[in-house]
Design a protein around this motif. Structure first.
Motif, PDB file in Angstrom:
ATOM      1  N   GLY A  71       1.004  -1.083  -0.052  1.00 39.57           N
ATOM      2  CA  GLY A  71      -0.055  -0.372  -0.504  1.00 39.57           C
ATOM      3  C   GLY A  71       0.866   1.482  -0.196  1.00 39.57           C
ATOM      4  N   SER A  72       0.436   1.963   0.809  1.00 38.11           N
ATOM      5  CA  SER A  72       0.852   4.051   0.602  1.00 38.11           C
ATOM      6  C   SER A  72       2.024   3.762   1.970  1.00 38.11           C
ATOM      7  N   ALA A  73       2.952   3.342   1.956  1.00 42.53           N
ATOM      8  CA  ALA A  73       3.605   3.317   3.289  1.00 42.53           C
ATOM      9  C   ALA A  73       5.245   3.264   3.078  1.00 42.53           C
ATOM     10  N   ASP A  74       6.615   3.429   3.605  1.00 44.29           N
ATOM     11  CA  ASP A  74       7.869   3.785   3.370  1.00 44.29           C
ATOM     12  C   ASP A  74       8.043   4.403   4.317  1.00 44.29           C
ATOM     13  N   SER A  75       9.919   3.042   4.567  1.00 38.80           N
ATOM     14  CA  SER A  75      10.135   3.280   6.070  1.00 38.80           C
ATOM     15  C   SER A  75      12.099   3.842   4.764  1.00 38.80           C
ATOM     16  N   VAL A  76      12.428   4.917   5.355  1.00 40.00           N
ATOM     17  CA  VAL A  76      13.224   5.672   5.184  1.00 40.00           C
ATOM     18  C   VAL A  76      14.519   6.426   6.461  1.00 40.00           C
ATOM     19  N   ALA A  77      15.816   6.321   5.926  1.00 38.16           N
ATOM     20  CA  ALA A  77      17.026   6.638   6.355  1.00 38.16           C
ATOM     21  C   ALA A  77      17.304   8.165   6.389  1.00 38.16           C
ATOM     22  N   VAL A  78      16.702   8.994   7.691  1.00 37.19           N
ATOM     23  CA  VAL A  78      16.183  10.382   7.779  1.00 37.19           C
ATOM     24  C   VAL A  78      17.571  11.378   8.376  1.00 37.19           C
ATOM     25  N   THR A  79      17.561  12.070   8.362  1.00 34.34           N
ATOM     26  CA  THR A  79      18.683  12.993   9.758  1.00 34.34           C
ATOM     27  C   THR A  79      17.362  13.100  10.561  1.00 34.34           C
ATOM     28  N   ALA A  80      17.985  13.690  11.600  1.00 34.84           N
ATOM     29  CA  ALA A  80      16.535  14.466  12.216  1.00 34.84           C
ATOM     30  C   ALA A  80      16.422  15.449  12.781  1.00 34.84           C
ATOM     31  N   ALA A  81      17.864  16.570  12.338  1.00 36.87           N
ATOM     32  CA  ALA A  81      17.435  18.035  11.464  1.00 36.87           C
ATOM     33  C   ALA A  81      16.302  18.181  10.848  1.00 36.87           C
ATOM     34  N   SER A  82      16.351  17.108   9.751  1.00 37.11           N
ATOM     35  CA  SER A  82      15.835  17.194   8.804  1.00 37.11           C
ATOM     36  C   SER A  82      14.272  17.146   8.473  1.00 37.11           C
ATOM     37  N   GLN A  83      13.932  16.747   9.942  1.00 36.53           N
ATOM     38  CA  GLN A  83      12.513  15.951  10.145  1.00 36.53           C
ATOM     39  C   GLN A  83      12.174  17.421  11.859  1.00 36.53           C
ATOM     40  N   GLY A  84      13.217  18.079  11.871  1.00 34.78           N
ATOM     41  CA  GLY A  84      12.346  18.868  12.976  1.00 34.78           C
ATOM     42  C   GLY A  84      12.528  19.083  14.092  1.00 34.78           C
TER      43      GLY A  84
ATOM     44  N   GLY B 254      20.764   9.296  18.966  1.00 31.15           N
ATOM     45  CA  GLY B 254      21.678   8.326  19.321  1.00 31.15           C
ATOM     46  C   GLY B 254      22.788   8.867  18.256  1.00 31.15           C
ATOM     47  N   GLY B 255      22.359   9.636  17.280  1.00 38.38           N
ATOM     48  CA  GLY B 255      23.003   9.747  16.537  1.00 38.38           C
ATOM     49  C   GLY B 255      22.162  10.904  15.617  1.00 38.38           C
ATOM     50  N   ASN B 256      23.156  11.467  14.441  1.00 33.56           N
ATOM     51  CA  ASN B 256      22.856  12.261  12.928  1.00 33.56           C
ATOM     52  C   ASN B 256      20.616  11.294  12.398  1.00 33.56           C
ATOM     53  N   TRP B 257      21.053  10.886  12.073  1.00 32.03           N
ATOM     54  CA  TRP B 257      20.682  10.104  11.437  1.00 32.03           C
ATOM     55  C   TRP B 257      19.317   9.053  12.189  1.00 32.03           C
ATOM     56  N   VAL B 258      17.975   8.983  11.810  1.00 32.98           N
ATOM     57  CA  VAL B 258      17.209   8.101  12.297  1.00 32.98           C
ATOM     58  C   VAL B 258      16.409   7.662  11.576  1.00 32.98           C
ATOM     59  N   MET B 259      15.593   5.609  11.733  1.00 31.63           N
ATOM     60  CA  MET B 259      14.374   5.538  10.716  1.00 31.63           C
ATOM     61  C   MET B 259      12.924   6.236  10.902  1.00 31.63           C
ATOM     62  N   LYS B 260      12.284   7.145   9.775  1.00 30.08           N
ATOM     63  CA  LYS B 260      11.337   7.236   9.326  1.00 30.08           C
ATOM     64  C   LYS B 260      10.215   5.818   8.752  1.00 30.08           C
ATOM     65  N   GLN B 261       9.337   5.805   9.478  1.00 34.88           N
ATOM     66  CA  GLN B 261       8.675   5.131   8.975  1.00 34.88           C
ATOM     67  C   GLN B 261       7.213   5.504   8.636  1.00 34.88           C
ATOM     68  N   SER B 262       6.199   5.616   7.719  1.00 29.03           N
ATOM     69  CA  SER B 262       5.351   6.285   7.736  1.00 29.03           C
ATOM     70  C   SER B 262       4.024   5.543   6.765  1.00 29.03           C
ATOM     71  N   VAL B 263       2.913   6.176   7.286  1.00 27.94           N
ATOM     72  CA  VAL B 263       1.789   5.585   6.190  1.00 27.94           C
ATOM     73  C   VAL B 263       1.514   6.768   5.309  1.00 27.94           C
ATOM     74  N   THR B 264       1.668   6.929   4.425  1.00 28.60           N
ATOM     75  CA  THR B 264       1.275   8.092   3.448  1.00 28.60           C
ATOM     76  C   THR B 264       0.159   8.211   2.777  1.00 28.60           C
ATOM     77  N   GLY B 265      -1.157   7.419   2.530  1.00 31.77           N
ATOM     78  CA  GLY B 265      -2.094   7.351   2.026  1.00 31.77           C
ATOM     79  C   GLY B 265      -2.805   6.895   3.387  1.00 31.77           C
ATOM     80  N   THR B 266      -4.119   6.468   2.412  1.00 28.95           N
ATOM     81  CA  THR B 266      -5.619   5.599   2.982  1.00 28.95           C
ATOM     82  C   THR B 266      -5.086   4.731   4.258  1.00 28.95           C
ATOM     83  N   SER B 267      -4.333   3.419   2.896  1.00 25.66           N
ATOM     84  CA  SER B 267      -3.622   2.327   3.954  1.00 25.66           C
ATOM     85  C   SER B 267      -2.610   1.394   3.134  1.00 25.66           C
TER      86      SER B 267
END
Length: 229
Positions: free
Chosen positions: A16-29, A34-47
């Motif tokens: 469906g509409s979802a993804d996991s990506v590596a992002v910097t914490a700063a870029s997400q506000g 534990g460091g500059n990078w984190v994993m962002k897990q998102s549901v981006t659509g209806t399901s």
């Protein structure tokens, strides 16, 4: 994640509409953990559902019947809500049956209010037919009452005693407080054919979430033989 990718994981599975990506914490506000990078897990659509998995350690521990801990830091920017007909799941204990079908055995989900969690046995009715305790069968939902903080890093730890019989345990702690503890339960399918394989997955898996898109952030995931708290 500190290499700016998810290469430490064995597999990412999206539907469906979802993804996991590596992002910097700063870029997400948000502020880093534990460091500059984190994993962002998102549901981006209806399901949709995104699942991130590392296999060998859990499989080895499960085959040995060794109790282990999965811990991580989690950040929820805002509360997520949804109807009683929808869901948002963040962590799952999964196993494979003798026919090779993979199913969630235990899942850690938000309650529809988005304020507290619930621990679920056999959410899709595909876990072993008898369980989780002796004399029980079918889905089971255990509701927590401790509110999940938003706008800050939260420490989760799940203790798992792998067992295909009624000798297992699942204990979930949040910021050092035990919020679920189910003992004398099944946690995987029995060995036989291709059955018994066990793994865990970190997820953002849901439908009709408010707000949409909805994301949470994960850092410092560990699998250990003792508590890291």
């Amino acid at each position: 994640m500190e290499m700016g990718n998810l290469n430490e994981w064995n597999e990412k599975v999206n539907s469906g509409s979802a993804d996991s990506v590596a992002v910097t914490a700063a870029s997400q506000g948000i502020y880093p953990k534990g460091g500059n990078w984190v994993m962002k897990q998102s549901v981006t659509g209806t399901s949709g559902g995104t699942r991130i998995i590392r296999y060998p350690e859990v499989d080895s521990l499960a085959k040995a019947g060794t109790t282990f801990y999965v811990s991580w830091w989690d950040y929820y920017p805002t509360k997520v809500t949804f109807s009683i007909y929808d869901m948002f799941s963040i962590f799952q204990i999964c196993s494979r049956d003798s026919n090779g079908v993979y199913s969630p055995i235990w899942t850690l989900d938000f309650q529809p209010s988005g304020a507290a969690l619930q621990l679920n046995w056999s959410p899709n009715n595909m876990a072993p037919s008898a369980g989780p305790h002796v004399g029980e069968s079918g889905k089971r939902f255990y509701l927590g009452s401790v509110l999940v903080p938003v706008g800050q890093w939260v420490f989760f730890e799940v203790m798992i005693t792998p067992a295909a019989d009624f000798s297992g345990e699942v204990k979930v702690s949040m910021n050092g407080t035990v919020i679920f503890d189910q003992t004398q339960v099944k946690t995987r399918f029995p060995d036989g054919g291709v059955g018994g394989f066990m793994y865990v997955q970190h997820t953002a898996y849901g439908s009709n979430l408010n707000p949409t898109p909805y994301s949470h952030y994960i850092d410092d995931v560990a699998i250990s033989l003792g508590s890291l708290r």
